[in-house]
Design an enzyme around this catalytic site. Structure first.
Site: not given
Ligand SMILES: NC(=O)c1ccc[n+]([C@@H]2O[C@H](COP(=O)([O-])OP(=O)(O)OC[C@H]3O[C@@H](n4cnc5c(N)ncnc54)[C@H](O)[C@@H]3O)[C@@H](O)[C@H]2O)c1
Length: 251
Positions: A7, A46, A151
């Site tokens: 994702s 996981d 977080y």
């Molecule tokens: N979206 C934002 O605004 C934002 C901002 C800053 C940082 N981030 C960071 O970016 C990274 C990606 O997030 P995103 O926004 O694409 O979110 P998202 O929810 O679209 O993707 C997160 C992915 O991590 C996987 N995941 C979650 N828990 C897991 C686990 N226990 N084991 C294995 N896989 C797991 C999910 O299945 C998913 O594919 C994260 O580390 C998030 O903290 C996101």
């Protein structure tokens, strides 16, 4: 190897890498969508669960050139799940793959603009980083209960870990950098809005005109995996369109 590739930002990184002809393996609790392109392999794992990570490390073997730790959970989950996935699980996976990592490789850890204030509590973060195992780290967090959100603490710890690991791996020429995205339109954004409060995220999008898309963030991560970035090491690259830097000028 890209974690979190099912994702959002991780899927965009995997897609951009496969489009460049890289041989990409993904690791996630979920299967990545077909839109990421032809992947070499997917390892279900996981990152909250040390037994699952152990199994993944065994399945993954050796010879890794690049590891992008993108998987993460927002602060709406329980603190142990957030600390487990965002820091302890990602650290355990990284440490487990390092022995079989190719010298000269690159590790990129996705943190957050929410983690950029790590300097104000560096001693506390270093004490957390001194824990050697997933379970010791989880116990440290549950006992010490650092101030603020799980977080922010997970992302601050990931940034400092990236710098420390870059230093540790210098002799092997394995580079380690963090990338800290600002608000990005992914499945996680509604949860971040709940966790951080709507005012904070509305302010970001009103100043910037919009939130980032995953494809705004992924190129910075991909760049850090390439030989062209060979002199960038131990850094935290903030990718937020200039939101944070602008706040230093009274915006
Ligand atoms: N979206 C934002 O605004 C934002 C901002 C800053 C940082 N981030 C960071 O970016 C990274 C990606 O997030 P995103 O926004 O694409 O979110 P998202 O929810 O679209 O993707 C997160 C992915 O991590 C996987 N995941 C979650 N828990 C897991 C686990 N226990 N084991 C294995 N896989 C797991 C999910 O299945 C998913 O594919 C994260 O580390 C998030 O903290 C996101």
């Amino acid at each position: 190897m890209v974690t979190g590739a099912a994702s959002g930002i991780g899927a965009a990184v995997a897609r951009q890498l496969t489009a460049q002809g890289a041989e990409v393996t993904t690791l996630d609790i979920r299967q990545p969508p077909e839109s990421v392109g032809p992947i070499a392999d997917h390892v279900p794992c996981d990152l909250r669960d040390p037994a699952s990570i152990d199994g993944a490390i065994r399945a993954l073997g050796t010879g890794w050139q690049v590891l992008c730790n993108v998987a993460g959970l927002p602060g709406t989950f329980e603190a142990d799940a957030v600390i487990g996935t965002n820091f302890l699980g990602s650290r355990m996976l990284t440490e487990g793959l390092l022995a079989g990592f190719v010298d000269g490789g690159s590790v990129v850890n996705v943190a957050s603009t929410n983690g950029t204030k790590w300097q104000r509590r560096l001693p506390e973060i270093l004490s957390f980083l001194a824990t050697k195992s997933f379970s010791d780290g989880a116990e440290w967090y549950a006992t010490k209960q650092p101030e603020g959100t799980a977080y922010a603490f997970s992302k601050e710890s990931l940034i400092v870990y990236s710098m420390a690991l870059a230093e540790r791996l210098r002799a092997r020429r394995i580079r380690v950098n963090a990338v800290s995205p600002g608000a990005t339109e992914t499945a996680m954004l509604p949860a971040l809005r709940t966790a951080l409060g709507p005012a904070k995220l509305s302010r970001v999008s009103s100043v910037m005109g919009r939130n980032a898309q995953p494809d705004d963030i992924a190129p910075a991560i991909v760049f850090l995996t390439t030989p062209e970035s060979h002199w960038v090491n131990g850094q935290n690259l903030v990718v937020d369109g200039g939101y944070l830097s602008g706040s230093a000028f009274g915006r």
